[in-house]
Design an enzyme around this catalytic site. Structure first.
Site, PDB file in Angstrom:
ATOM      1  N   ASP A 105       0.830  -1.118   0.073  1.00 31.90           N
ATOM      2  CA  ASP A 105       0.210  -0.013   0.210  1.00 31.90           C
ATOM      3  C   ASP A 105       0.773   1.170  -0.045  1.00 31.90           C
ATOM      4  O   ASP A 105       1.180   1.734  -1.068  1.00 31.90           O
ATOM      5  CB  ASP A 105      -0.715  -0.101   1.103  1.00 31.90           C
ATOM      6  N   PHE A 153     -10.486  -0.970   0.091  1.00 30.45           N
ATOM      7  CA  PHE A 153     -10.132  -1.987   0.911  1.00 30.45           C
ATOM      8  C   PHE A 153     -10.333  -3.456   0.440  1.00 30.45           C
ATOM      9  O   PHE A 153     -11.585  -3.753   0.217  1.00 30.45           O
ATOM     10  CB  PHE A 153     -10.513  -1.810   2.306  1.00 30.45           C
TER      11      PHE A 153
HETATM   12  P1  5GP Z   1       2.014  -0.826   3.814  1.00 33.42           P
HETATM   13  O1  5GP Z   1       2.916  -0.751   4.708  1.00 33.42           O
HETATM   14  O2  5GP Z   1       2.629  -0.869   2.323  1.00 33.42           O
HETATM   15  O3  5GP Z   1       1.310   0.509   3.856  1.00 33.42           O
HETATM   16  O4  5GP Z   1       0.958  -1.764   3.923  1.00 33.42           O
HETATM   17  C1  5GP Z   1       1.022  -3.087   3.630  1.00 33.42           C
HETATM   18  C2  5GP Z   1       0.149  -3.974   4.413  1.00 33.42           C
HETATM   19  O5  5GP Z   1      -1.103  -3.219   4.764  1.00 33.42           O
HETATM   20  C3  5GP Z   1      -0.215  -5.361   3.819  1.00 33.42           C
HETATM   21  O6  5GP Z   1       0.855  -6.384   3.988  1.00 33.42           O
HETATM   22  C4  5GP Z   1      -1.715  -5.520   4.406  1.00 33.42           C
HETATM   23  O7  5GP Z   1      -1.178  -6.225   5.709  1.00 33.42           O
HETATM   24  C5  5GP Z   1      -2.037  -4.137   4.746  1.00 33.42           C
HETATM   25  N1  5GP Z   1      -2.923  -3.849   3.784  1.00 33.42           N
HETATM   26  C6  5GP Z   1      -2.979  -2.726   2.832  1.00 33.42           C
HETATM   27  N2  5GP Z   1      -3.948  -2.419   2.015  1.00 33.42           N
HETATM   28  C7  5GP Z   1      -4.785  -3.444   2.546  1.00 33.42           C
HETATM   29  C8  5GP Z   1      -6.150  -3.935   1.816  1.00 33.42           C
HETATM   30  O8  5GP Z   1      -6.702  -3.237   0.936  1.00 33.42           O
HETATM   31  N3  5GP Z   1      -6.651  -4.946   2.514  1.00 33.42           N
HETATM   32  C9  5GP Z   1      -6.194  -5.530   3.510  1.00 33.42           C
HETATM   33  N4  5GP Z   1      -6.928  -6.389   3.921  1.00 33.42           N
HETATM   34  N5  5GP Z   1      -5.057  -5.185   3.959  1.00 33.42           N
HETATM   35  C10 5GP Z   1      -4.422  -4.264   3.308  1.00 33.42           C
END
Ligand code: 5GP
Ligand code: MG
Length: 174
Positions: A105, A153
């Site tokens: 993300d 999401f």
């Molecule tokens: P970042 O650290 O890149 O912002 O987020 C990564 C983590 O956020 C992913 O490994 C996941 O666990 C969670 N995440 C990000 N977007 C989503 C989403 O749309 N759905 C879900 N279930 N988890 C997400």
């Protein structure tokens, strides 16, 4: 109301995921050789189904381990802080690590995990992410991405919301 009735749209079908995972397996298999002593590390819990399907189509001998990073909890937005809750026991010294992520993300999680795995002595660390929202600063990019994801999401195929929906064989938006 059943849990499934809260799901709005199937974003990636079971068939589309299966096909893409096979392609990723082919690409990854051609990027490593036995001398790399590859170890595939899944980020728990969201990557568990992707990891299970992916390792079955990686044709290079490899070890398997898992790490756990702190999650969003029940929230749908990143809090911007990441803690390592479980560090893999496997000796990573001199080995190529392939980190398996469910979704990238903001890239915050990767920006913490990659330097850590390098400090553990990995000869190289690459990332395969099933999904990428492309909201990152661009500093940490996965080498392989399954699908570009919409900025909604997502749940299913390992991804949860408050520990529900992980079991779904497809990916849907809430
Ligand atoms: P970042 O650290 O890149 O912002 O987020 C990564 C983590 O956020 C992913 O490994 C996941 O666990 C969670 N995440 C990000 N977007 C989503 C989403 O749309 N759905 C879900 N279930 N988890 C997400
Ligand atoms: Mg995750």
């Amino acid at each position: 109301m059943t849990t499934d009735s809260a799901i709005q749209d199937v974003v990636f079908s079971e068939e589309a995921i299966h096909e893409r995972v096979r392609e990723l397996g082919r690409e990854i298999s051609s990027a490593y050789s036995a001398e790399d002593r590859l170890v595939v590390i899944g980020v728990l819990k969201g990557s568990f189904l992707f990891m299970a399907d992916l390792v079955r189509v990686i044709e290079i001998p490899h070890g398997i381990d898992f790490l756990m990073a702190s999650s969003y909890g029940d929230s749908m937005v990143s809090r911007g802080e990441v803690a390592l809750l479980h560090d893999p026991k496997t000796d990573l010294e001199g080995r190529a690590v392939l980190l398996v992520e469910d979704i990238v993300d903001t890239g915050t999680t990767l920006s913490v995990l990659l330097p850590h795995l390098e400090e553990r002595g990995a000869s190289r660390v690459d990332v395969v992410a099933l999904l990428h929202k492309r909201l990152t600063s661009g500093l940490v990019e996965p080498r392989w991405v399954g699908f570009d994801a919409p900025n909604s999401f997502l749940v299913g195929y390992g991804l949860d919301h408050a520990e529900t929906f992980r079991h779904l064989p497809y990916i849907a938006s809430l």
